[in-house]
Design an enzyme around this catalytic site. Structure first.
Site, short mmCIF file in Angstrom:
data_model
loop_
_atom_site.label_atom_id
_atom_site.label_comp_id
_atom_site.label_asym_id
_atom_site.label_seq_id
_atom_site.Cartn_x
_atom_site.Cartn_y
_atom_site.Cartn_z
N GLY A 129 -28.56 26.12 -4.84
CA GLY A 129 -28.22 25.43 -6.02
C GLY A 129 -29.51 24.88 -6.55
CB CYS A 160 -3.89 43.41 -18.50
SG CYS A 160 -4.60 44.69 -19.14
CB CYS A 217 -3.78 47.52 -16.06
SG CYS A 217 -4.60 46.06 -15.87
CB CYS A 268 -8.53 43.71 -17.47
SG CYS A 268 -7.08 43.79 -16.36
CB CYS A 315 -8.42 47.26 -17.00
SG CYS A 315 -7.16 47.25 -18.05
#
Lengths: 299, 258
Positions: A32, A241, A244, A266, A272
């Site tokens: 980080g 979606c 899909c 998506c 997808c």
């Protein structure tokens, strides 16, 4: 690709790559923490992923398989160009398949398909400093990181709740890494934040214009900041979606016409397409079967 | 507890190259006591205040502060992390220009709540309730809590800055010309408010001002500075009513009478 010899492998010279690798190693050692590095000019404008490209160029080897996504999609300009760039300068295999990639360079998404140990996710980062818009002085923000003074980060979340009744930050949602450094996860939607937590994949972040590299090693705690009475929540979508029928994935709104027609699909195009190949159909899926792009062989 | 001072300052000097900022200043500050530092501009008042509040390091001299555990700690030997922690918990600093002490682009509530969040408060409801309480104590309407200080008048900004500093219950507050730049009626209300808060909370304060009236209203004790040196110090009433040093006599006689 006969002109490969005019470039060093993966475009950058070896000294530069060593310098960047040292920054990456330091970043991994201090999860980080933003490590300054001598960012190079790349053959692309700042803001187009110069940081991510330099990180990728420094870690890529001839056996690697590269996937590049831009907002989850493999087929947008940025993704296509960077993939073509590495095909040309490193002669590596490229793919759109998340599972078979060893390095995934990403702009603003983490793939839906769970990442595995051994994979590296390289983020393109525009603004690495999470405190930037709260405290404009870089000397001061560095000090705040050093002394772990992160009260100000919560001021931003407080402002959100005061203005909107909830934490309205939806992307670049600040996280605390391994209980120490507050980090900007790059402008990924906060939907992806939980995927960073204890991910088996190595996550590297490159900011080219800002000349910073930071890292989240595999299996590292990544906790999104919140309040006790306003806990962190990811976005939810009230419909699956349209192509899909996937649920619990991040969806993009696509405008279909000038009369308010729209659909949610998506944002991860690979995910997808895979689902549609498996026979999943959304309510707006075309009848013809889409042939998805297969893995492109190395040339 | 009160038989020991809160702050002990000994032979504090600050030089800017060959120029004198403040020279050989020594005093003790007791809990609940308000000390005014007066003098004309350039006399070293602000340099002294900045050194005491560790915003600046002195060239020589020491200052020790009695921490909440009763132990004296030497300010200039503490680590930066400890000093900064002290500054946002046990101390307050009220700037002359509120824009220096406030975050102008976040709401009043967040300005007050920042210190609470900095010391680890993570409950939005409680932070907000405390902010509401403090805004009312400094006479700011509750419905202004989500406004940015940019939308506030000078007097309101100064009151907000005071609330922001006092929210963590500090024991020592530094004030640099707290009423500077405010018109007289606003000044009077602010002084009234400050006097009330200081008495209610038992605050110790060091107030730098060039305004002798402010010093008389707020402080029990005062130091008069000239060219970086303390020329006279004592109880405020004594110094103002019976000035001994020639410079103090000049200063007192220079007050405009309406």
């Amino acid at each position: 690709m006969t002109d490969i010899a005019t470039y060093n492998f993966a475009y950058l010279d070896e000294q530069t790559k060593r310098m960047i690798r040292r920054a990456i190693l330091k970043g991994i050692a201090i999860p980080g923490y933003q490590v300054p590095f001598a960012s190079r000019e790349m053959p692309m404008p700042y803001g187009w992923g110069t940081g991510g490209v330099q990180v990728t160029a420094s870690i890529i080897g001839p056996d690697d398989v590269l996937k590049v996504i831009d907002q989850g999609a493999d087929d947008t300009t940025n993704a296509v160009s960077i993939r073509a760039f590495f095909k040309k300068v490193a002669n590596v295999a490229v793919t759109t398949d998340t599972a078979s990639a060893t390095i995934i360079q990403t702009r603003h998404r983490i793939p839906e398909h769970p990442l595995t140990a051994g994979q590296v996710l390289v983020y393109q980062v525009p603004i690495p400093e999470p405190l930037r818009f709260l405290e404009p002085r870089e000397t001061e923000t560095r000090k705040m990181h050093a002394l772990e003074e992160y009260g100000l980060m919560h001021v931003k979340l407080y402002e959100d709740i005061a203005k909107h009744g909830r934490i309205a930050t939806t992307y670049a949602y600040p996280v605390k890494v391994e209980g120490r450094y507050v980090m900007d996860p790059s402008p990924t939607p906060k939907f992806d934040n939980p995927k960073m937590h204890r991910s088996p994949a190595l996550q590297l972040f490159g900011a080219g214009r800002e000349k910073r590299i930071y890292a989240v090693p595999p299996f590292t705690d990544v906790v999104s900041l919140d309040f006790e009475d306003h806990p962190f929540e990811v976005q939810t979508f009230d419909q699956p979606c349209a192509l899909c029928a996937a649920e619990n994935v991040y969806l993009d709104e696509v405008i279909l016409d000038d009369h308010g027609g729209h659909m949610f699909v998506c944002s991860d195009t690979d995910h997808c397409e895979k689902r549609r190949e498996e026979g999943h159909r959304g309510h707006l899926a075309p009848e013809i079967h889409l042939a998805s792009e297969k893995m492109e062989p190395a040339q | 507890m009160t038989d020991e001072p809160l702050l002990r300052v000994s032979a504090l000097s600050k030089f800017y190259g060959s120029r004198v900022g403040c020279d050989n200043v020594s005093f003790d500050l007791w809990p609940g006591e308000v000390l005014a530092v007066v003098g004309e501009s350039g006399s070293g008042k602000t340099t002294l205040l900045n050194c005491l509040s560790t915003r600046m390091l002195p060239s020589s001299g020491t200052a020790s502060y009695r921490m909440r555990d009763g132990q004296f700690r030497e300010l200039y030997r503490m680590s930066e992390a400890e000093r900064r922690f002290l500054m946002r918990t046990d101390w307050g600093f009220v700037h002359q220009n509120p824009a220096d002490g406030l975050r102008m682009t976040v709401s009043a509530g967040a300005n007050v709540g920042e210190r609470l969040m900095a010391v680890g408060d993570r409950h939005y409801g409680k932070i907000r309730a405390t902010a509401v309480d403090w805004l009312s104590r400094v006479e700011i309407e509750q419905d202004r809590i989500d406004d940015e200080p940019r939308a506030f008048s000078g007097g309101m900004r100064q009151r907000l800055q005071i609330a922001r500093n006092l929210v963590t219950g500090p024991r020592l507050v530094f004030m640099d010309e707290p009423t500077g730049g405010l018109d007289v009626s606003v000044q009077a209300r602010l002084l009234d408010l400050l006097r009330g808060l200081v008495t209610d909370l038992g605050l110790a304060a060091i107030v730098v001002t060039h305004d002798l009236a402010v010093a008389r209203l707020l402080s029990q004790r005062m130091m008069v500075m000239k060219d970086g040196r303390v020329v006279e110090s004592g109880l405020t009433d004594r110094v103002l009513d019976d000035p001994r040093a020639p410079y103090t006599q000049l200063l007192v006689s220079s007050i405009l009478q309406v």
